[in-house]
Design a protein around this motif. Sequence first.
Motif, PDB file in Angstrom:
ATOM      1  N   LEU A 172     -12.437   2.752 -12.829  1.00  0.00           N
ATOM      2  CA  LEU A 172     -11.220   2.223 -13.435  1.00  0.00           C
ATOM      3  C   LEU A 172     -10.168   1.900 -12.379  1.00  0.00           C
ATOM      4  CD1 LEU A 172      -9.588   1.524 -16.002  1.00  0.00           C
ATOM      5  CD2 LEU A 172      -8.923   3.952 -16.109  1.00  0.00           C
ATOM      6  N   ARG A 173      -9.977   2.808 -11.420  1.00  0.00           N
ATOM      7  CA  ARG A 173      -9.012   2.542 -10.345  1.00  0.00           C
ATOM      8  C   ARG A 173      -9.430   1.325  -9.519  1.00  0.00           C
ATOM      9  NH1 ARG A 173      -8.996   8.251  -9.949  1.00  0.00           N
ATOM     10  NH2 ARG A 173     -10.455   8.137  -8.197  1.00  0.00           N
ATOM     11  N   GLN A 193     -13.418   7.214 -13.812  1.00  0.00           N
ATOM     12  CA  GLN A 193     -12.053   7.092 -13.302  1.00  0.00           C
ATOM     13  C   GLN A 193     -12.011   6.298 -11.994  1.00  0.00           C
ATOM     14  OE1 GLN A 193     -10.537  11.058 -13.020  1.00  0.00           O
ATOM     15  NE2 GLN A 193     -10.216  11.275 -15.259  1.00  0.00           N
ATOM     16  N   TYR A 226     -15.431  11.519 -13.661  1.00  0.00           N
ATOM     17  CA  TYR A 226     -14.881  11.203 -12.334  1.00  0.00           C
ATOM     18  C   TYR A 226     -15.333   9.814 -11.886  1.00  0.00           C
ATOM     19  CZ  TYR A 226     -14.119  11.456  -7.303  1.00  0.00           C
ATOM     20  OH  TYR A 226     -13.738  11.196  -6.013  1.00  0.00           O
TER      21      TYR A 226
END
Length: 961
Positions: free
Chosen positions: A234-235, A231, A228
């Motif tokens: 990454l966003r 992610q 999580y």
Amino acid sequence: MAAECVPEGPDLKEMGEEDVWELINDNRHRISLGVKPCMLIPYLRQARVLTEMDEDEILSCLKLNNSSMRTSHMLDLLRIQGRNGAMALLESLMIHYPTIYTQVTGRKPSTEPSGFSGLIKYSDLTEYLVKALTGMQKELKEARQEASRLGSRCTSLEAQLGQTLERQEESRRLKADHGRMRKHLAAAHHDILKLKDEKCGLYVRYTAVIEERSAANIHCSDLNLQVYQLQFELRKAQTETDFERQRSLKCPTPSETQRLQDEISALSRQLLVAEKFTPAREDILGQDLVEARDVQIELAEQLRCYREENEQLTRERQEMVEHKECLALQVQKLTLDCEMYQQKGTVKQSQLRELQAERDHACLSRDEAQAQIARSLAEKDTLRRAHTEWKFSWESQGSSSDSLPSSPSPRPRLRRMHAICPDSDSMRGCNIKSGDITPSSVRSQNVEPPCPESLRTQEKTLWYNRDSSETAECDVLLDNDFVFIPGGNEVEQSVMSNMPSCQNNNSDGLSRASAPPFLLRSRPRAMRITGRVLTISFQGEALLSQLQVVGGNKTGVFVHQVTEGSAANTVGISSGAQILEVKYEQAQQALRMVLEDTTLEEAMWALGQVRGFCHLSLRPNQDAYEKLLLQNGEAMSGDSFYVRVNMTLPGGSQDALSVSCNDILHVTCTLPAGAGRSWRASHVHPCQLLDLKTGNLPNYYRAQRLLISAIEDMSIQPMALRKARDKQKTVRIVSTGRQGRNPLWVCVEDTKDKSTGPRDASAPRGCLTLMPYTLVTPHYPPVCRPVLLLPTILGRVLDQKLAEWQGFQLCEPELLSSSEHAARLQRSEVLEECEQGGQRCYTLQSVERVMKQGTHCVLPLGLDCVRRLHRAEIFPIIIFIAQSKSRAARKLKSKVQRQGWSEEQLLECSRSEESLLDKLPCLYRIVSPDSWDDKTTLLTTLHSIILEEQKKIVWVEPDLW
């Protein structure tokens, strides 16, 4: 045939008196062993060598315990009669014991008239021989009947022996089957144990797999969290890339660039704020994590308990199934036994009916026999009348031819012989002449057969008259050592004067020449002992110088030695007598001291108070006294009791015993040799009644002075030193204000104290008295003891957690109606009422119900329930948890605060209940704050303490408050 081979001995008529008695004395042992006096006495009475008093003395004297002694005494009485006594004895032996007669005289027995000495007339001798022959025939008939009965009994016993052998063979076979079944059962039990071991291994493996799975789940959750975060990053990176791309496509103005930079800095600050946690939030999350782990551990423990309960229920179900099968088998056996007993009852009823028919037939035969006996008696009276007339005419002819003139005796009235009752054992002392009628035997005076009512009436008259005659005779004979008794005729006249009904029957009876009075030795009066306790009164001045006593409260106080020439020796006091109590006067006041269960120290003090005339109650108890004596003649101590020490006594020199407060000691001697004002005591093993280290201990009076000094020193000590000593218990203040003597207190005042007088000995009995030692008694609880946790507020928090452990169960309140609640209160069965009010309360029955299950009952109650439980023989384990300001205690106090109590209330409850612990009649256990860190370790410590206390002996002291 054996008698014919015996050589003829000397003629007894030609032998002198000394020769005949020498011949009898040579065979005295054989005569004493082989002759029964009751067989010879009738002949000796007929020969007039024994009197009625001689017969009564031979057969009824209590000093003659057996037949040999009675026979020997009879020979002594016959020796007084000279030659007539010897000849009458030999003639009676010739009639009744021919074999002994042959062994004594060397002559063959003969029933010819020439073989008798002439002591008895020919007609009387013939009549006696006929009676003896009839008696022998009757005895022979009875012996044959007894032989036939024994033969039938032997046959039945042989049949029973055969049945017993068959049963023995059957039992042997059953034993073999039983052994085979036991072997099969042992093999099955072994297989079951193997299966249980395999099942236990599977459970262990299953638990390990579950733990591995939980660890894998935790690792998976950590990985998901990392994914999580990646992610999110990454966003974030994509957003920044898109923004840079758009920025590169269009050229913003400086104002827009400045605005965007401000927004970026503000967002960065917000992001930093969001990523960082405050210390308070970190503590809350950490505490939540610890509580979550505790909950996980508790859930795992509950799962394990549920599994164990499931296994236990499975085992109990199997046991119940087996028990049901056993009960079904027993029901079948009882059914068969019931049917068998019914058949036996039917057979018994049929046999009873047959016996009733035989009884009716026997009654008819008895009536016929009685009628026949009546006819025989009538014929016998006719023949006897003719015989008496012929005899009287022959005597009158002989007297007329005699040269000396003599007045003929009056002709006696013809009477039938008095038939003595077959039960002649009780009539041996009766001597009835042919012409006298007395009510001293059951006789019939008419020719008609006696009926049962007449026999019972005559029997009652017999016993009444015999008792009255014996009483009158004893009253006369016991007045003096020697009394003169008139002749037989005078006695008969005096007896007959008391019976007017018999005077008419004897008005014309045969009169006998009155015999001269003779000297008779009276029997000593029998002394009846009403009890074993003897009270002796004498001058007891300086009583301890006259007596030396030993013993104690366990064995009693005994007289060991008595001074020669003292007043105690004069009145007959000897060694081995137990002293029960002493009575004396002091200061014009009668005092009584019971010494039956006192210690040796108390007994010595009580006897030392005697200063004049006294009364000693003694009991002979030589067996108990001999148990106190050693091989060298010295006496060991008889004291034995257990005490609880209420103060700390440091050990010192001279074999002093070091003890602490609340220690249990076994006192074995209250007056040891060479140790003044001390006791001999030993420490007691906590789990068994075994003595450990032994030493000297201050006696009660001396220890009381030490206790007062210790309390005074504590009152003047500084507060810091007093608090340091509070950690280790040094004094337990116990006092009693009850009336009466304390079981351990001896009122021995110091003789050097001038302020105390003789009246001060009883003064402290009614005042408040400090007790350095208290008497305790051991108890052995057979089941798991209840558990009481203190302080009460803290116990409410821990009771529920402790009850979740295996082997513990929380006591539940009962809902009672008003009438039942009042009845339980009256019987003191209500321990405590619930705080919610109403009729819900904790009772003794609820505690006993849990104890019967073999588990510890956790009591959510206060200290007031302890004495109620003790009255019902229930002894709880009392554990007091001491309070402190440590971190663990603060955590525990936080849980208390969640229940609605404040820290001040907890401390106040702890202080108030800690002060009441010393007033409990039993021991308790204190858990120090340093022995536990958190709630889990505290519960583990409590569990180990409960298991340890369950193995110990419970010491309970009498309720003195």
